[in-house]
Motif scaffolding. Structure first.
Motif, PDB file in Angstrom:
ATOM      1  N   GLU A 225       0.821  -1.222   0.000  1.00  0.00           N
ATOM      2  CA  GLU A 225       0.000   0.000   0.000  1.00  0.00           C
ATOM      3  C   GLU A 225       0.853   1.270   0.000  1.00  0.00           C
ATOM      4  N   ALA A 226       1.956   1.285   0.739  1.00  0.00           N
ATOM      5  CA  ALA A 226       2.802   2.478   0.797  1.00  0.00           C
ATOM      6  C   ALA A 226       3.405   2.788  -0.573  1.00  0.00           C
ATOM      7  N   ASP A 227       3.841   1.760  -1.295  1.00  0.00           N
ATOM      8  CA  ASP A 227       4.394   1.970  -2.633  1.00  0.00           C
ATOM      9  C   ASP A 227       3.322   2.442  -3.603  1.00  0.00           C
ATOM     10  N   PHE A 228       2.112   1.926  -3.442  1.00  0.00           N
ATOM     11  CA  PHE A 228       1.009   2.362  -4.299  1.00  0.00           C
ATOM     12  C   PHE A 228       0.697   3.836  -4.064  1.00  0.00           C
ATOM     13  N   ASP A 229       0.657   4.253  -2.807  1.00  0.00           N
ATOM     14  CA  ASP A 229       0.383   5.661  -2.491  1.00  0.00           C
ATOM     15  C   ASP A 229       1.477   6.574  -3.051  1.00  0.00           C
ATOM     16  N   LYS A 230       2.707   6.115  -3.004  1.00  0.00           N
ATOM     17  CA  LYS A 230       3.812   6.898  -3.554  1.00  0.00           C
ATOM     18  C   LYS A 230       3.666   7.040  -5.070  1.00  0.00           C
ATOM     19  N   TRP A 231       3.268   5.953  -5.730  1.00  0.00           N
ATOM     20  CA  TRP A 231       3.061   6.015  -7.179  1.00  0.00           C
ATOM     21  C   TRP A 231       1.944   6.999  -7.521  1.00  0.00           C
ATOM     22  N   VAL A 232       0.855   6.975  -6.762  1.00  0.00           N
ATOM     23  CA  VAL A 232      -0.255   7.897  -7.000  1.00  0.00           C
ATOM     24  C   VAL A 232       0.216   9.340  -6.859  1.00  0.00           C
ATOM     25  N   ALA A 233       1.001   9.620  -5.832  1.00  0.00           N
ATOM     26  CA  ALA A 233       1.503  10.980  -5.623  1.00  0.00           C
ATOM     27  C   ALA A 233       2.414  11.407  -6.775  1.00  0.00           C
ATOM     28  N   ASP A 234       3.262  10.508  -7.244  1.00  0.00           N
ATOM     29  CA  ASP A 234       4.158  10.831  -8.362  1.00  0.00           C
ATOM     30  C   ASP A 234       3.373  11.129  -9.634  1.00  0.00           C
ATOM     31  N   VAL A 235       2.315  10.331  -9.890  1.00  0.00           N
ATOM     32  CA  VAL A 235       1.507  10.550 -11.091  1.00  0.00           C
ATOM     33  C   VAL A 235       0.833  11.909 -11.027  1.00  0.00           C
ATOM     34  N   LYS A 236       0.253  12.242  -9.889  1.00  0.00           N
ATOM     35  CA  LYS A 236      -0.434  13.526  -9.760  1.00  0.00           C
ATOM     36  C   LYS A 236       0.519  14.701  -9.959  1.00  0.00           C
ATOM     37  N   ALA A 237       1.789  14.504  -9.576  1.00  0.00           N
ATOM     38  CA  ALA A 237       2.756  15.598  -9.657  1.00  0.00           C
ATOM     39  C   ALA A 237       3.372  15.735 -11.041  1.00  0.00           C
ATOM     40  N   THR A 238       3.413  14.672 -11.821  1.00  0.00           N
ATOM     41  CA  THR A 238       4.188  14.703 -13.065  1.00  0.00           C
ATOM     42  C   THR A 238       3.370  14.441 -14.331  1.00  0.00           C
ATOM     43  N   LEU A 256      -1.494   0.852 -28.528  1.00  0.00           N
ATOM     44  CA  LEU A 256      -0.695   1.872 -27.856  1.00  0.00           C
ATOM     45  C   LEU A 256       0.183   1.206 -26.810  1.00  0.00           C
ATOM     46  N   GLY A 257       1.188   1.954 -26.370  1.00  0.00           N
ATOM     47  CA  GLY A 257       1.991   1.485 -25.251  1.00  0.00           C
ATOM     48  C   GLY A 257       1.312   1.863 -23.944  1.00  0.00           C
ATOM     49  N   GLN A 258       2.094   2.001 -22.904  1.00  0.00           N
ATOM     50  CA  GLN A 258       1.559   2.355 -21.596  1.00  0.00           C
ATOM     51  C   GLN A 258       1.578   3.871 -21.430  1.00  0.00           C
ATOM     52  N   LEU A 259       0.422   4.439 -21.044  1.00  0.00           N
ATOM     53  CA  LEU A 259       0.280   5.880 -20.883  1.00  0.00           C
ATOM     54  C   LEU A 259      -0.263   6.189 -19.501  1.00  0.00           C
ATOM     55  N   THR A 260       0.048   7.393 -19.001  1.00  0.00           N
ATOM     56  CA  THR A 260      -0.386   7.802 -17.671  1.00  0.00           C
ATOM     57  C   THR A 260      -0.888   9.242 -17.723  1.00  0.00           C
ATOM     58  N   PHE A 261      -2.024   9.507 -17.045  1.00  0.00           N
ATOM     59  CA  PHE A 261      -2.612  10.848 -17.034  1.00  0.00           C
ATOM     60  C   PHE A 261      -3.091  11.186 -15.629  1.00  0.00           C
ATOM     61  N   SER A 262      -3.103  12.479 -15.338  1.00  0.00           N
ATOM     62  CA  SER A 262      -3.806  12.956 -14.151  1.00  0.00           C
ATOM     63  C   SER A 262      -5.222  13.317 -14.578  1.00  0.00           C
ATOM     64  N   GLY A 263      -6.181  13.076 -13.689  1.00  0.00           N
ATOM     65  CA  GLY A 263      -7.574  13.232 -14.073  1.00  0.00           C
ATOM     66  C   GLY A 263      -8.063  11.974 -14.784  1.00  0.00           C
ATOM     67  N   THR A 264      -9.373  11.838 -14.918  1.00  0.00           N
ATOM     68  CA  THR A 264      -9.946  10.671 -15.587  1.00  0.00           C
ATOM     69  C   THR A 264     -10.979  11.119 -16.611  1.00  0.00           C
ATOM     70  N   HIS A 265     -11.290  10.213 -17.536  1.00  0.00           N
ATOM     71  CA  HIS A 265     -12.301  10.538 -18.542  1.00  0.00           C
ATOM     72  C   HIS A 265     -13.716  10.484 -17.949  1.00  0.00           C
ATOM     73  N   LEU A 266     -13.848  10.006 -16.714  1.00  0.00           N
ATOM     74  CA  LEU A 266     -15.162   9.964 -16.070  1.00  0.00           C
ATOM     75  C   LEU A 266     -15.718  11.366 -15.854  1.00  0.00           C
ATOM     76  N   GLU A 267     -14.860  12.368 -15.837  1.00  0.00           N
ATOM     77  CA  GLU A 267     -15.306  13.744 -15.613  1.00  0.00           C
ATOM     78  C   GLU A 267     -16.136  14.275 -16.773  1.00  0.00           C
ATOM     79  N   PHE A 268     -15.794  13.861 -17.997  1.00  0.00           N
ATOM     80  CA  PHE A 268     -16.530  14.361 -19.164  1.00  0.00           C
ATOM     81  C   PHE A 268     -17.238  13.259 -19.940  1.00  0.00           C
ATOM     82  N   LEU A 269     -16.972  12.012 -19.635  1.00  0.00           N
ATOM     83  CA  LEU A 269     -17.621  10.904 -20.323  1.00  0.00           C
ATOM     84  C   LEU A 269     -17.863   9.777 -19.312  1.00  0.00           C
ATOM     85  N   PRO A 270     -18.923   9.902 -18.500  1.00  0.00           N
ATOM     86  CA  PRO A 270     -19.173   8.913 -17.448  1.00  0.00           C
ATOM     87  C   PRO A 270     -19.543   7.550 -18.024  1.00  0.00           C
ATOM     88  N   PRO A 271     -19.453   6.502 -17.206  1.00  0.00           N
ATOM     89  CA  PRO A 271     -19.777   5.152 -17.674  1.00  0.00           C
ATOM     90  C   PRO A 271     -21.258   4.997 -17.979  1.00  0.00           C
TER      91      PRO A 271
END
Length: 302
Positions: A225-238, A256-271
């Motif tokens: 869990e600690a490593d996961f939280d660190k990854w989340v913080a890094d993604v939000k920052a970069t 496509l390869g592997q991509l990473t974004f801050s924010g989600t498409h749920l904000e403008f295109l919900p399920p």
């Protein structure tokens, strides 16, 4: 004699080759749901093995005991109308086997559809997993990040995947964590998993969905869990923010390869708002869904 040694050599060669194979992923579980599935598979294999061994043993006994060379030349077999005991056995045993396997199967189905055992009182990590031709989009609404074609998850925590598709029907499957479940365009299906062993796992679409199906895979990494939280913080920052224009580009058919974004498409295109199969959503989840739909409606009005 030569054929005998050839056959023996072939058997030994096959055993040597199979000994070097890695274990089947479905029989190498790393979570409680996958362990339940693996146990059912082993029970089925053991039951079938008992039947096969018993049948071949009886066949060998009958062939040996009643072989033609043992009888006199004038032997005539007796006329037998039937044997109620034998008939009861050959009918009763298959019925008992079917009832036994049915009970095991039904109980395991309920187990894998529910929150993993031991995690019932824990708040799950919710991940929306949506597919398109031929890629996977993973949205973490609480963490407000999104990834493409790879999935990071914490160990020893309940996971709730909400599945749907932006194209044809696909099937979400991480063999070492649990069974597969369909993702469709007009409804959300829910899959409950948990990873108890850190490591890297393979995930894929297990349902044929066109020419790019073979490469429709994703990478899974389970970590503390600690490593996961660190990854989340890094993604939000970069990571770059995910815009509606960018997401529409991602939905175009292709790999496509592997991509990473801050924010989600749920904000403008919900399920999809259709039936939530297998879901254990709380009232709070429904409220979040209403908020997402309201934001989408407001965006459309603008």
């Amino acid at each position: 004699m030569r054929m005998k040694w050839t056959f023996l050599a072939a058997i030994l060669t096959m055993i040597a080759l199979l000994a070097g194979c890695e274990p089947l992923m479905v029989l190498d579980p790393k979570g409680p749901q996958a362990e339940t599935t693996a146990n059912v598979i082993w029970i089925s294999i053991a039951t079938m093995a008992i039947v096969v061994i018993a049948v071949f043993a009886l066949m060998a006994y009958v062939v040996f005991k009643y072989r033609a060379s043992k009888q006199s030349e004038d032997y005539e077999p007796p006329h037998i109308e039937g044997n109620h005991i034998v008939e009861s056995i050959i009918v009763g045993i298959p019925v008992i086997i079917i009832i036994f396997l049915s009970i095991v199967t039904v109980k395991s189905n309920y187990a894998v559809e529910a929150t993993p055992k031991g995690y019932e009182d824990q708040k799950p990590l919710v991940v929306y997993a949506s597919s398109s031709d031929w890629k996977w989009h993973f949205s973490y609404p609480e963490e407000n990040i999104e990834t493409v074609n790879y999935l990071y998850i914490p160990t020893d925590r309940a996971l709730e995947f909400r599945l749907y598709s932006y194209g044809p029907i696909t099937s979400f499957w991480i063999p070492q964590l649990g069974g597969q479940k369909y993702a469709m365009s007009d409804m959300v299906t829910t899959l409950h998993l948990a990873a108890e062993v850190p490591g890297e796992y393979m995930g894929r679409n297990a349902n044929f969905s066109g020419k790019g199906f073979a490469e429709n895979i994703f990478h899974v990494e389970a970590m503390p869990e600690a490593d996961f939280d660190k990854w989340v913080a890094d993604v939000k920052a970069t990571a770059e923010p995910l815009t509606e224009e960018k997401f529409n580009e991602l939905l175009e058919p292709g790999h496509l390869g592997q991509l990473t974004f801050s924010g989600t498409h749920l904000e403008f295109l919900p399920p999809p708002e259709g039936h939530h199969h297998g879901s254990s959503h709380s009232d709070e989840d429904e409220h979040d869904s209403d908020d997402a739909q309201g934001a989408h409606d407001e965006h459309s009005n603008h």
